[in-house]
Design a protein around this motif. Sequence first.
Motif, PDB file in Angstrom:
ATOM      1  N   MET A   1       0.827  -1.210   0.000  1.00 33.90           N
ATOM      2  CA  MET A   1       0.000   0.000   0.000  1.00 33.90           C
ATOM      3  C   MET A   1       0.860   1.257   0.000  1.00 33.90           C
ATOM      4  SD  MET A   1      -3.016  -1.172   2.628  1.00 33.90           S
ATOM      5  CE  MET A   1      -3.879   0.366   2.425  1.00 33.90           C
ATOM      6  N   GLN A   2       1.983   1.231   0.733  1.00 34.61           N
ATOM      7  CA  GLN A   2       2.900   2.369   0.713  1.00 34.61           C
ATOM      8  C   GLN A   2       3.489   2.571  -0.679  1.00 34.61           C
ATOM      9  OE1 GLN A   2       5.822   1.769   3.763  1.00 34.61           O
ATOM     10  NE2 GLN A   2       4.332   1.830   5.428  1.00 34.61           N
ATOM     11  N   THR A   3       3.809   1.458  -1.345  1.00 30.57           N
ATOM     12  CA  THR A   3       4.358   1.540  -2.698  1.00 30.57           C
ATOM     13  C   THR A   3       3.335   2.145  -3.653  1.00 30.57           C
ATOM     14  OG1 THR A   3       5.694  -0.432  -2.255  1.00 30.57           O
ATOM     15  CG2 THR A   3       5.417   0.211  -4.557  1.00 30.57           C
ATOM     16  N   TYR A   4       2.095   1.703  -3.526  1.00 29.22           N
ATOM     17  CA  TYR A   4       1.024   2.268  -4.360  1.00 29.22           C
ATOM     18  C   TYR A   4       0.873   3.766  -4.109  1.00 29.22           C
ATOM     19  CZ  TYR A   4      -3.720   3.374  -5.847  1.00 29.22           C
ATOM     20  OH  TYR A   4      -4.804   3.963  -6.427  1.00 29.22           O
ATOM     21  N   GLU A   5       0.915   4.150  -2.830  1.00 33.35           N
ATOM     22  CA  GLU A   5       0.757   5.560  -2.472  1.00 33.35           C
ATOM     23  C   GLU A   5       1.900   6.400  -3.030  1.00 33.35           C
ATOM     24  OE1 GLU A   5      -1.451   8.599  -0.806  1.00 33.35           O
ATOM     25  OE2 GLU A   5      -1.918   6.474  -0.967  1.00 33.35           O
ATOM     26  N   MET A   6       3.112   5.819  -3.042  1.00 35.57           N
ATOM     27  CA  MET A   6       4.270   6.529  -3.580  1.00 35.57           C
ATOM     28  C   MET A   6       4.072   6.870  -5.058  1.00 35.57           C
ATOM     29  SD  MET A   6       8.022   5.180  -2.509  1.00 35.57           S
ATOM     30  CE  MET A   6       7.529   3.883  -1.411  1.00 35.57           C
ATOM     31  N   VAL A   7       3.668   5.851  -5.818  1.00 38.98           N
ATOM     32  CA  VAL A   7       3.469   6.047  -7.255  1.00 38.98           C
ATOM     33  C   VAL A   7       2.292   6.988  -7.504  1.00 38.98           C
ATOM     34  CG1 VAL A   7       2.933   4.888  -9.429  1.00 38.98           C
ATOM     35  CG2 VAL A   7       4.465   3.792  -7.790  1.00 38.98           C
ATOM     36  N   ASP A   8       1.215   6.806  -6.730  1.00 41.26           N
ATOM     37  CA  ASP A   8       0.030   7.645  -6.904  1.00 41.26           C
ATOM     38  C   ASP A   8       0.338   9.111  -6.618  1.00 41.26           C
ATOM     39  OD1 ASP A   8      -2.943   7.787  -7.297  1.00 41.26           O
ATOM     40  OD2 ASP A   8      -2.838   8.561  -5.261  1.00 41.26           O
ATOM     41  N   LYS A   9       1.222   9.368  -5.646  1.00 41.74           N
ATOM     42  CA  LYS A   9       1.598  10.743  -5.316  1.00 41.74           C
ATOM     43  C   LYS A   9       2.252  11.429  -6.517  1.00 41.74           C
ATOM     44  CE  LYS A   9       5.328  11.490  -3.038  1.00 41.74           C
ATOM     45  NZ  LYS A   9       6.368  11.518  -1.972  1.00 41.74           N
ATOM     46  N   HIS A  10       3.123  10.718  -7.220  1.00 41.88           N
ATOM     47  CA  HIS A  10       3.789  11.309  -8.383  1.00 41.88           C
ATOM     48  C   HIS A  10       2.815  11.475  -9.555  1.00 41.88           C
ATOM     49  CE1 HIS A  10       7.894  11.384  -6.862  1.00 41.88           C
ATOM     50  NE2 HIS A  10       7.662  10.213  -6.302  1.00 41.88           N
ATOM     51  N   ILE A  11       1.856  10.569  -9.672  1.00 40.42           N
ATOM     52  CA  ILE A  11       0.841  10.726 -10.726  1.00 40.42           C
ATOM     53  C   ILE A  11       0.011  11.978 -10.473  1.00 40.42           C
ATOM     54  CG2 ILE A  11      -1.258   9.715 -11.713  1.00 40.42           C
ATOM     55  CD1 ILE A  11      -0.024   6.966 -11.243  1.00 40.42           C
ATOM     56  N   ARG A  12      -0.359  12.211  -9.213  1.00 42.28           N
ATOM     57  CA  ARG A  12      -1.127  13.409  -8.865  1.00 42.28           C
ATOM     58  C   ARG A  12      -0.305  14.676  -9.109  1.00 42.28           C
ATOM     59  NH1 ARG A  12      -5.698  12.872  -5.543  1.00 42.28           N
ATOM     60  NH2 ARG A  12      -6.284  10.722  -5.131  1.00 42.28           N
ATOM     61  N   LYS A  13       0.986  14.600  -8.827  1.00 41.45           N
ATOM     62  CA  LYS A  13       1.850  15.759  -9.076  1.00 41.45           C
ATOM     63  C   LYS A  13       1.927  16.062 -10.567  1.00 41.45           C
ATOM     64  CE  LYS A  13       6.352  17.766  -7.969  1.00 41.45           C
ATOM     65  NZ  LYS A  13       6.416  18.466  -9.252  1.00 41.45           N
ATOM     66  N   LEU A  14       1.994  15.005 -11.381  1.00 44.96           N
ATOM     67  CA  LEU A  14       2.010  15.204 -12.823  1.00 44.96           C
ATOM     68  C   LEU A  14       0.718  15.857 -13.289  1.00 44.96           C
ATOM     69  CD1 LEU A  14       3.332  14.783 -15.582  1.00 44.96           C
ATOM     70  CD2 LEU A  14       2.348  12.482 -15.621  1.00 44.96           C
ATOM     71  N   ASP A  15      -0.422  15.407 -12.759  1.00 44.46           N
ATOM     72  CA  ASP A  15      -1.704  16.031 -13.097  1.00 44.46           C
ATOM     73  C   ASP A  15      -1.716  17.500 -12.692  1.00 44.46           C
ATOM     74  OD1 ASP A  15      -2.632  13.667 -14.097  1.00 44.46           O
ATOM     75  OD2 ASP A  15      -3.645  13.060 -12.254  1.00 44.46           O
ATOM     76  N   SER A  16      -1.147  17.791 -11.525  1.00 41.67           N
ATOM     77  CA  SER A  16      -1.091  19.172 -11.043  1.00 41.67           C
ATOM     78  C   SER A  16      -0.238  20.045 -11.962  1.00 41.67           C
ATOM     79  CB  SER A  16      -0.528  19.202  -9.618  1.00 41.67           C
ATOM     80  OG  SER A  16      -0.317  20.529  -9.192  1.00 41.67           O
ATOM     81  N   ASP A  17       0.929  19.537 -12.349  1.00 35.76           N
ATOM     82  CA  ASP A  17       1.821  20.305 -13.232  1.00 35.76           C
ATOM     83  C   ASP A  17       1.177  20.541 -14.594  1.00 35.76           C
ATOM     84  OD1 ASP A  17       3.689  20.447 -11.265  1.00 35.76           O
ATOM     85  OD2 ASP A  17       4.932  18.809 -12.020  1.00 35.76           O
ATOM     86  N   LEU A  18       0.501  19.538 -15.114  1.00 37.42           N
ATOM     87  CA  LEU A  18      -0.169  19.690 -16.412  1.00 37.42           C
ATOM     88  C   LEU A  18      -1.277  20.741 -16.329  1.00 37.42           C
ATOM     89  CD1 LEU A  18      -0.451  15.966 -17.596  1.00 37.42           C
ATOM     90  CD2 LEU A  18       0.973  17.756 -18.594  1.00 37.42           C
ATOM     91  N   ALA A  19      -2.033  20.705 -15.239  1.00 38.70           N
ATOM     92  CA  ALA A  19      -3.117  21.681 -15.079  1.00 38.70           C
ATOM     93  C   ALA A  19      -2.572  23.100 -14.976  1.00 38.70           C
ATOM     94  CB  ALA A  19      -3.945  21.345 -13.834  1.00 38.70           C
ATOM     95  N   ARG A  20      -1.496  23.282 -14.207  1.00 35.88           N
ATOM     96  CA  ARG A  20      -0.899  24.617 -14.069  1.00 35.88           C
ATOM     97  C   ARG A  20      -0.291  25.092 -15.386  1.00 35.88           C
ATOM     98  NH1 ARG A  20       3.280  24.912  -9.594  1.00 35.88           N
ATOM     99  NH2 ARG A  20       3.635  22.723 -10.067  1.00 35.88           N
ATOM    100  N   PHE A  21       0.322  24.162 -16.116  1.00 38.61           N
ATOM    101  CA  PHE A  21       0.921  24.525 -17.404  1.00 38.61           C
ATOM    102  C   PHE A  21      -0.157  24.976 -18.393  1.00 38.61           C
ATOM    103  CE2 PHE A  21       2.471  23.064 -21.648  1.00 38.61           C
ATOM    104  CZ  PHE A  21       3.445  24.033 -21.808  1.00 38.61           C
ATOM    105  N   GLU A  22      -1.268  24.234 -18.449  1.00 40.06           N
ATOM    106  CA  GLU A  22      -2.371  24.626 -19.337  1.00 40.06           C
ATOM    107  C   GLU A  22      -2.965  25.964 -18.909  1.00 40.06           C
ATOM    108  OE1 GLU A  22      -5.123  21.441 -19.288  1.00 40.06           O
ATOM    109  OE2 GLU A  22      -3.832  20.066 -20.418  1.00 40.06           O
ATOM    110  N   ALA A  23      -3.055  26.169 -17.600  1.00 36.21           N
ATOM    111  CA  ALA A  23      -3.596  27.436 -17.103  1.00 36.21           C
ATOM    112  C   ALA A  23      -2.698  28.606 -17.484  1.00 36.21           C
ATOM    113  CB  ALA A  23      -3.764  27.370 -15.585  1.00 36.21           C
ATOM    114  N   ASP A  24      -1.381  28.402 -17.407  1.00 38.14           N
ATOM    115  CA  ASP A  24      -0.438  29.453 -17.799  1.00 38.14           C
ATOM    116  C   ASP A  24      -0.577  29.813 -19.271  1.00 38.14           C
ATOM    117  OD1 ASP A  24       0.505  29.565 -15.252  1.00 38.14           O
ATOM    118  OD2 ASP A  24       2.287  28.341 -15.622  1.00 38.14           O
ATOM    119  N   LEU A  25      -0.738  28.779 -20.105  1.00 40.76           N
ATOM    120  CA  LEU A  25      -0.906  29.029 -21.537  1.00 40.76           C
ATOM    121  C   LEU A  25      -2.194  29.794 -21.821  1.00 40.76           C
ATOM    122  CD1 LEU A  25       0.243  25.625 -23.110  1.00 40.76           C
ATOM    123  CD2 LEU A  25       1.522  27.770 -22.993  1.00 40.76           C
ATOM    124  N   LYS A  26      -3.285  29.401 -21.196  1.00 40.81           N
ATOM    125  CA  LYS A  26      -4.567  30.083 -21.411  1.00 40.81           C
ATOM    126  C   LYS A  26      -4.520  31.515 -20.893  1.00 40.81           C
ATOM    127  CE  LYS A  26      -7.390  25.888 -21.296  1.00 40.81           C
ATOM    128  NZ  LYS A  26      -8.463  25.158 -20.579  1.00 40.81           N
TER     129      LYS A  26
END
Length: 240
Positions: A87-112
């Motif tokens: 479960m800790q391993t899953y949480e580790m990977v999931d944390k980075h996936i959420r960070k990637l989603d966050s970075d993509l959202a901020r990048f799109e917001a900056d462009l708009k």
Amino acid sequence: MATAIYLEQYLDSLEELPAELQRNFQLMRQLDERTEELKVDIDKLTVEYVSEAKEIQPNIRLERIKKIQELYIKCQEYADDKVQLAMQTYEMVDKHIRKLDSDLARFEADLKDKSLQESTKPSTSKAEESATNDKKKRKKGRNNSDDEAKNSKKKKVAETPTLPSLALSYSSSDVLDMPVDPNEPTYCLCHQVSYGEMIGCDNQDCPIEWFHFGCVGLTSKPKGKWFCPKCREERDKKKK
């Protein structure tokens, strides 16, 4: 340039992930090896007990049974530790996936936001051309024409709608709090997905099975069997 910055920051955050994953997988493998060794010991002790049960004294039989039970409990603890690591391993990977989603959202917001700022810049070329023509046609009222052009320009700028920046609607915390996959199973009394440290109820018929430490008031894994509040209440009622 912005793309390179986001990509570089994200790659930096991934630098330690492979080592952490490898460590967890090695620990899970070690737990498997220890469990297999205990199973061999359990089988050996069980065979000896069955073959000698009629000949040995009752107190010795109880000691052997107790020893076999202790080995079974140890196997269960190893299994629980392995589940926690998974479960800790899953949480580790999931944390980075959420960070990637966050970075993509901020990048799109900056462009708009950048495109909106460029589209809302007031154009002064037409106002200047109009002012020039007015000066030529109305030489006598030059001062009045200048005032009218300035007032017209101010009015035009004042009436230009100010659009809110889309960048304000995105933040890392908002993205991290986004709804998870609806197909992902939920657990615990809080009916949330798995995260952090969790513990399983030892009641095989428990409808929930897994619980977050914080939701059931735990800070560390208790020794022996553990039952969730609902199953513990039902067991107490049956005893009465």
